[in-house]
Design an enzyme around this catalytic site. Sequence first.
Site, PDB file in Angstrom:
ATOM      1  CB  SER A 123      -0.978   0.004   1.177  1.00  0.00           C
ATOM      2  OG  SER A 123      -2.079  -0.831   0.883  1.00  0.00           O
ATOM      3  CE  LYS A 162      -1.374   4.101   2.597  1.00  0.00           C
ATOM      4  NZ  LYS A 162      -1.204   3.018   3.617  1.00  0.00           N
TER       5      LYS A 162
END
Length: 262
Positions: free
Chosen positions: A66, A205
């Site tokens: 991701s 992230k």
Amino acid sequence: MAGVLVLALVPFGAVADAWQERADWSEIFRANEASGTLLVVDKRDGTTTTLVHDGERARQRFVPASTFKIPHTLFVLDADVVEDEFQVFPWDGVERDFPQWNADHDLRSGMRLSVVWLYQLFARELGEEREKSYLEAIDYGNADIGDDVENFWLEEDMLEITAEEQIEFLERLYRNELPFDEADQRLVKDLMITAAGSDWILRGKTGWSGKLGWWVGWVERPSGPVFFALNMETPNRMADLPKRQGIVNEALRTIEALPPEA
């Protein structure tokens, strides 16, 4: 002057011999019973210092999981698949293992909660040709989407990227130098904010493939940014996930990139 010009043209990886291995970071990994790499590029005060735990692994490609939501968000904004951060995408009604995914989402919640189904929807809308074209345009990892447009950033043997390449990409985003509208780059950076203090902002992230965990991003300071990219094995699966930020935070505190309370 000629010497300066030659140095400026040397690619990031070619100066890897100047990377400084941090023995104290090895202790952080050991204390967390973790196996992985951490690469940090400190650009404060107009200088560049590159610090690493396991430099060999920092040059090895892995599935981005991701963390790919960072460039993927730029792709869908550029292609008008998403109008803006306020557009809501309705949940498809399929119950998934993470309860927070079972709801309507927009870009902000999709990034914060790492909602896989939302980005799989985006991938279907973009299609293989545009995905491949965007990956090549930004020179992202091996730019390989295989034959599975819904999972190429999640499964092994398709899209892969090194910790070093992650930081190269993040540096370009930080400077708004990617081939996208500056407004879109600024929006993505806003979506990446995870913490902040009076004189620092942390943008990042996470990523997790089920076997491998990532935490990439940077700390902004008045004196300049400090970029980081960690990947690590996750043999204990979800029990290992908090170690990603924990290891990076502890390492960044050793160079005063983050305050003790962060």
